[in-house]
Scaffold this motif. Structure first.
Motif, mmCIF file in Angstrom:
data_model
loop_
_atom_site.group_PDB
_atom_site.id
_atom_site.type_symbol
_atom_site.label_atom_id
_atom_site.label_comp_id
_atom_site.label_asym_id
_atom_site.label_seq_id
_atom_site.Cartn_x
_atom_site.Cartn_y
_atom_site.Cartn_z
ATOM 1 N N UNK A 67 0.875 -1.176 0.000
ATOM 2 C CA UNK A 67 0.000 0.000 0.000
ATOM 3 C C UNK A 67 0.905 1.217 0.000
ATOM 4 N N UNK A 68 0.501 2.280 -0.689
ATOM 5 C CA UNK A 68 1.319 3.479 -0.661
ATOM 6 C C UNK A 68 1.100 4.395 -1.839
ATOM 7 N N UNK A 69 2.076 5.260 -2.060
ATOM 8 C CA UNK A 69 1.899 6.338 -3.025
ATOM 9 C C UNK A 69 1.977 5.927 -4.492
ATOM 10 N N UNK A 70 2.470 4.740 -4.797
ATOM 11 C CA UNK A 70 2.629 4.327 -6.190
ATOM 12 C C UNK A 70 1.536 3.332 -6.573
ATOM 13 N N UNK A 71 1.244 3.261 -7.867
ATOM 14 C CA UNK A 71 0.366 2.197 -8.355
ATOM 15 C C UNK A 71 1.130 0.884 -8.314
ATOM 16 N N UNK A 72 2.454 0.967 -8.471
ATOM 17 C CA UNK A 72 3.314 -0.210 -8.403
ATOM 18 C C UNK A 72 4.707 0.227 -7.965
ATOM 19 N N UNK A 73 5.348 -0.578 -7.137
ATOM 20 C CA UNK A 73 6.735 -0.359 -6.714
ATOM 21 C C UNK A 73 7.377 -1.721 -6.524
ATOM 22 N N UNK A 74 8.442 -1.984 -7.247
ATOM 23 C CA UNK A 74 9.180 -3.253 -7.162
ATOM 24 C C UNK A 74 10.662 -2.886 -7.166
ATOM 25 N N UNK A 75 11.357 -3.144 -6.054
ATOM 26 C CA UNK A 75 12.744 -2.699 -5.882
ATOM 27 C C UNK A 75 13.634 -3.901 -5.602
ATOM 28 N N UNK A 76 14.536 -4.185 -6.541
ATOM 29 C CA UNK A 76 15.513 -5.264 -6.388
ATOM 30 C C UNK A 76 16.826 -4.674 -5.894
ATOM 31 N N UNK A 77 17.407 -5.303 -4.865
ATOM 32 C CA UNK A 77 18.693 -4.902 -4.295
ATOM 33 C C UNK A 77 19.669 -6.053 -4.553
ATOM 34 N N UNK A 78 20.651 -5.849 -5.427
ATOM 35 C CA UNK A 78 21.602 -6.912 -5.774
ATOM 36 C C UNK A 78 22.991 -6.568 -5.225
ATOM 37 N N UNK A 79 23.718 -7.614 -4.806
ATOM 38 C CA UNK A 79 25.065 -7.451 -4.259
ATOM 39 C C UNK A 79 25.985 -8.474 -4.916
ATOM 40 N N UNK A 80 27.152 -7.992 -5.350
ATOM 41 C CA UNK A 80 28.110 -8.869 -6.018
ATOM 42 C C UNK A 80 29.511 -8.604 -5.481
ATOM 43 N N UNK A 81 30.167 -9.664 -5.047
ATOM 44 C CA UNK A 81 31.539 -9.551 -4.546
ATOM 45 C C UNK A 81 32.473 -9.265 -5.721
ATOM 46 N N UNK A 82 33.240 -8.187 -5.608
ATOM 47 C CA UNK A 82 34.256 -7.868 -6.607
ATOM 48 C C UNK A 82 35.611 -8.350 -6.111
ATOM 49 N N UNK A 83 35.868 -8.092 -4.824
ATOM 50 C CA UNK A 83 37.099 -8.555 -4.180
ATOM 51 C C UNK A 83 36.797 -8.682 -2.690
ATOM 52 N N UNK A 84 37.806 -8.967 -1.895
ATOM 53 C CA UNK A 84 37.600 -9.070 -0.448
ATOM 54 C C UNK A 84 37.211 -7.731 0.169
ATOM 55 N N UNK A 85 37.520 -6.632 -0.542
ATOM 56 C CA UNK A 85 37.266 -5.300 0.016
ATOM 57 C C UNK A 85 36.349 -4.437 -0.853
ATOM 58 N N UNK A 86 35.717 -5.035 -1.869
ATOM 59 C CA UNK A 86 34.818 -4.266 -2.728
ATOM 60 C C UNK A 86 33.590 -5.093 -3.098
ATOM 61 N N UNK A 87 32.454 -4.404 -3.106
ATOM 62 C CA UNK A 87 31.184 -5.021 -3.451
ATOM 63 C C UNK A 87 30.453 -4.104 -4.426
ATOM 64 N N UNK A 88 29.910 -4.706 -5.481
ATOM 65 C CA UNK A 88 29.061 -3.938 -6.394
ATOM 66 C C UNK A 88 27.618 -4.084 -5.919
#
Length: 161
Positions: free
Chosen positions: A96-117
């Motif tokens: 329920x809310x201000x939009x007719x539709x809202x779909x939000x994908x949050x993706x995480x990808x390891x680039x190295x031991x100290x970096x994430x996309x």
């Protein structure tokens, strides 16, 4: 930072990518704590979580908010975490809310031991069909873009090496 905003068949799609100078584990720990959303949402949005969600995100979780959608106008917003793959992605969808539709994908990808996309894909549709799009579409799409531009800056400061 890469942000792209397109529209097709009445649906806006925003994609945002950011390289974070932290491990995948730290990124996942931060972004799956619902209360951290307050920390990364621009103050101008007058955003507040109104329920007391558990400290970790899980599939089926309901989170309620109040958010400033237009100047002097606040809206209740209820989202559900509909998908979650540990250390890979989660999805929140408006119930329920201000939009007719809202779909939000949050993706995480390891680039190295100290970096994430981190990649966000947000699909949203204005309420009231073409009328809503004509009256508020330009303002709202720019507001959503502003949120992600601001979030980029906030996250750079938060995770500054």
């Amino acid at each position: 930072m890469k942000i792209n905003l397109t529209k097709q068949s009445g649906i806006y799609t925003l994609t945002s990518e950011q390289i974070l100078p932290i491990s995948l584990e730290k990124a996942w720990e931060f972004f799956t704590v619902p209360m951290n959303l307050d920390k990364i949402t621009p103050k101008e949005m007058d955003f507040k979580i109104t329920n007391n969600p558990p400290p970790k995100t899980y599939k089926g979780q309901i989170i309620t908010y109040k958010i400033g959608v237009l100047p002097l106008i606040k809206s209740n917003w209820i989202t559900e975490i509909t998908h979650l793959e540990d250390h890979q992605f989660f999805v929140d969808e408006q119930r329920f809310g201000p939009y007719a539709m809202w779909h939000h994908e949050h993706h995480f990808e390891k680039i190295s031991e100290t970096e994430t996309k981190m990649k966000d894909i947000v699909n949203f549709k204005m309420p009231f069909g073409i009328l809503g799009d004509l009256l508020a579409g330009y303002f709202v799409k720019n507001k959503v873009k502003f949120i992600f531009e601001s979030r980029h800056t906030i996250l750079e400061k938060t995770f500054k090496p």
